[in-house]
Design an enzyme around this catalytic site. Structure first.
Site, PDB file in Angstrom:
ATOM      1  N   CYS A   1      21.738  83.855  82.557  1.00  0.00           N
ATOM      2  CA  CYS A   1      21.650  82.465  83.012  1.00  0.00           C
ATOM      3  C   CYS A   1      23.026  81.802  82.894  1.00  0.00           C
ATOM      4  O   CYS A   1      23.691  81.924  81.859  1.00  0.00           O
ATOM      5  CB  CYS A   1      20.640  81.708  82.149  1.00  0.00           C
ATOM      6  SG  CYS A   1      20.534  79.982  82.638  1.00  0.00           S
TER       7      CYS A   1
ATOM      8  N   CYS B   1      11.704  77.904  83.457  1.00  0.00           N
ATOM      9  CA  CYS B   1      12.895  77.121  83.775  1.00  0.00           C
ATOM     10  C   CYS B   1      13.613  77.808  84.932  1.00  0.00           C
ATOM     11  O   CYS B   1      13.290  78.938  85.310  1.00  0.00           O
ATOM     12  CB  CYS B   1      13.814  77.061  82.553  1.00  0.00           C
ATOM     13  SG  CYS B   1      14.390  78.698  82.068  1.00  0.00           S
TER      14      CYS B   1
ATOM     15  N   GLU C   1      20.609  86.365  72.755  1.00  0.00           N
ATOM     16  CA  GLU C   1      21.629  85.467  73.311  1.00  0.00           C
ATOM     17  C   GLU C   1      22.771  85.266  72.317  1.00  0.00           C
ATOM     18  O   GLU C   1      23.957  85.299  72.695  1.00  0.00           O
ATOM     19  CB  GLU C   1      20.998  84.109  73.666  1.00  0.00           C
ATOM     20  CG  GLU C   1      22.018  83.141  74.243  1.00  0.00           C
ATOM     21  CD  GLU C   1      21.484  81.724  74.403  1.00  0.00           C
ATOM     22  OE1 GLU C   1      20.332  81.558  74.852  1.00  0.00           O
ATOM     23  OE2 GLU C   1      22.222  80.780  74.088  1.00  0.00           O
TER      24      GLU C   1
END
Ligand code: H6P
Ligand code: SF4
Length: 402
Positions: A157, A66, A187
């Site tokens: 990100c 991604c 995360e």
């Protein structure tokens, strides 16, 4: 702690970088040569279908690296180039793919050592460079590194930072964040460090348990035991579930996150009434676009007449596991593998089951003409997928020659 103010001051510090060092073009070329594949490009160009001998490969319409992963990995390469002689550390795996993390080590980017389950930041000296991975890092880790006077390269990100902003908004209005995520995942560890009061639910079943508690009360001790590792310090289910905001780890199952959001909306509406709802419930879907696109493409692919499915990605990759879940729910024989070496022969494949355990399936590759669905997670290089496809071609060619 005012995490927002801390972030702001960190971002203004001269020891902090989140934009790279101007070597982007070289890093992109390096990434292409190391991780892309001409076979995969050809399959894309042929509308995601490719036949050789008895094997037809059907690739998902969205798969693989991604934007956030490309950006983070490119920044790590750039960092090495910009600081050729300095010690470089990374606080965790940069992304969840073994081959990419191996490359980091080959470039002499070292992981912060972990002693008895705790990271030992004492190895980092003033002036060292420390990379924060695509998942980000907890605010406490950022503070330690900042205080130690090291150069921080932040590859978090922006989709992940968006989740942090969401829980900070909850904190500001004294709402408890209910985070749909995995409490051990990097995360979610980072996200919860920016939250005020929080509770992490893994799935719809856990969410239902919490919703039932909100409506009917329950066994407080059992609740606290169940979520012992998944809530903020001093969490009180009888006080802290009156006003809740929903956020989610960026790589959860999209459908499940939506169901969890709706469940809490219904629950709060039932408890406090429609007019009062806004005072007790807030929801903002923080699943990222890349996750949604890969899951949507997978949902389409499993409608096809497939003999089997291969889902390629690191075994600790959450988004890859969600893709596997979609195949499993459809009842397609499906194998989550992280590299070509998992294919032992036409008779044996080693794969990760949904419960995280490894298993070996015998006679996994059917005889005769077959259609194989293939997808890969957001952290999986195309080259890894290409090696796997080539291996299937070779095994089937051998079988038909016998
Ligand atoms: C960096 C990142 C996603 C990239 O894929 P990963 O497989 O590295 O991570 P995850 O699916 O969250 O376990 C976090 O959103
Ligand atoms: S999966 Fe989404 S949030 Fe994670 S790195 Fe990729 S774009 Fe960012």
């Amino acid at each position: 702690m005012d995490t927002k103010a801390f972030k702001r001051s960190l971002q203004h510090s001269e020891n902090y970088n989140r934009k790279g060092f101007g070597h982007q073009a070289e890093a992109t070329t390096q990434l292409q040569s190391e991780y892309q594949s001409s076979l995969i490009q050809e399959i894309r160009d042929r509308n995601y279908i490719f036949t050789t001998g008895d094997v037809t490969i059907r690739l998902a319409q969205a798969f693989g690296f991604c934007w956030g992963v490309e950006r983070a990995v490119a920044m790590a390469y750039e960092t090495r180039q910009h600081f050729p002689n300095q010690r470089i550390w990374i606080t965790n795996e940069i992304i969840h793919n073994p081959s990419v993390n191996q490359r980091m080590q080959d470039m002499n980017i070292q992981f912060i050592p972990v002693e008895a389950g705790k990271k030992d930041f004492s190895v980092v000296e003033t002036g060292d460079v420390v990379i924060l991975p695509a998942f980000g890092a907890s605010v406490q880790e950022m503070q330690i590194l900042h205080d130690q006077g090291c150069q921080i390269v932040d590859t978090t990100c922006p989709w992940v930072s968006k989740v942090w902003n969401t829980v900070e908004k909850h904190k500001k209005i004294a709402f408890t964040s209910i985070i749909h995520g995995k409490y051990k995942h990097e995360e979610t560890i980072a996200t919860s460090s920016f939250a005020g009061k929080y509770l992490i639910v893994l799935n719809l079943q856990e969410a239902q348990y919490v919703a039932d508690y909100i409506l009917n009360g329950g066994d407080r001790q059992e609740f606290l035991q169940k979520f012992a590792r998944a809530c903020s310090a001093g969490f009180d289910p009888d006080q802290d579930l009156e006003r809740v905001g929903i956020a989610n780890q960026t790589t959860m199952l999209k459908g499940e996150t939506e169901q969890i959001g709706k469940l809490f909306e219904r629950t709060m509406m039932q408890k406090y009434g429609t007019i009062e709802l806004n005072q007790h419930f807030q929801s903002f879907n923080t699943i990222c676009d890349a996750t949604q696109e890969r899951q949507d493409a997978m949902l389409e692919l499993v409608q096809e007449d497939l003999d089997l499915m291969l889902v390629v990605g690191g075994f600790n990759s959450s988004n890859t596991a969600q893709l596997q879940q979609i195949a499993a729910a459809k009842g397609i024989p499906s194998y989550h593998i992280d590299c070509v070496e998992r294919i032992k022969s036409a008779n044996a494949i080693e794969y990760r089951q949904l419960n995280g355990q490894l298993a070996t399936e015998q006679n996994w590759l059917p005889h005769g003409k077959i259609i194989v669905g293939v997808t890969s997670g957001a952290s999986t290089p195309d080259k890894v997928v290409a090696d796997i496809i080539q291996k299937i071609f070779a095994l089937k060619a051998l079988a038909s020659a016998l």
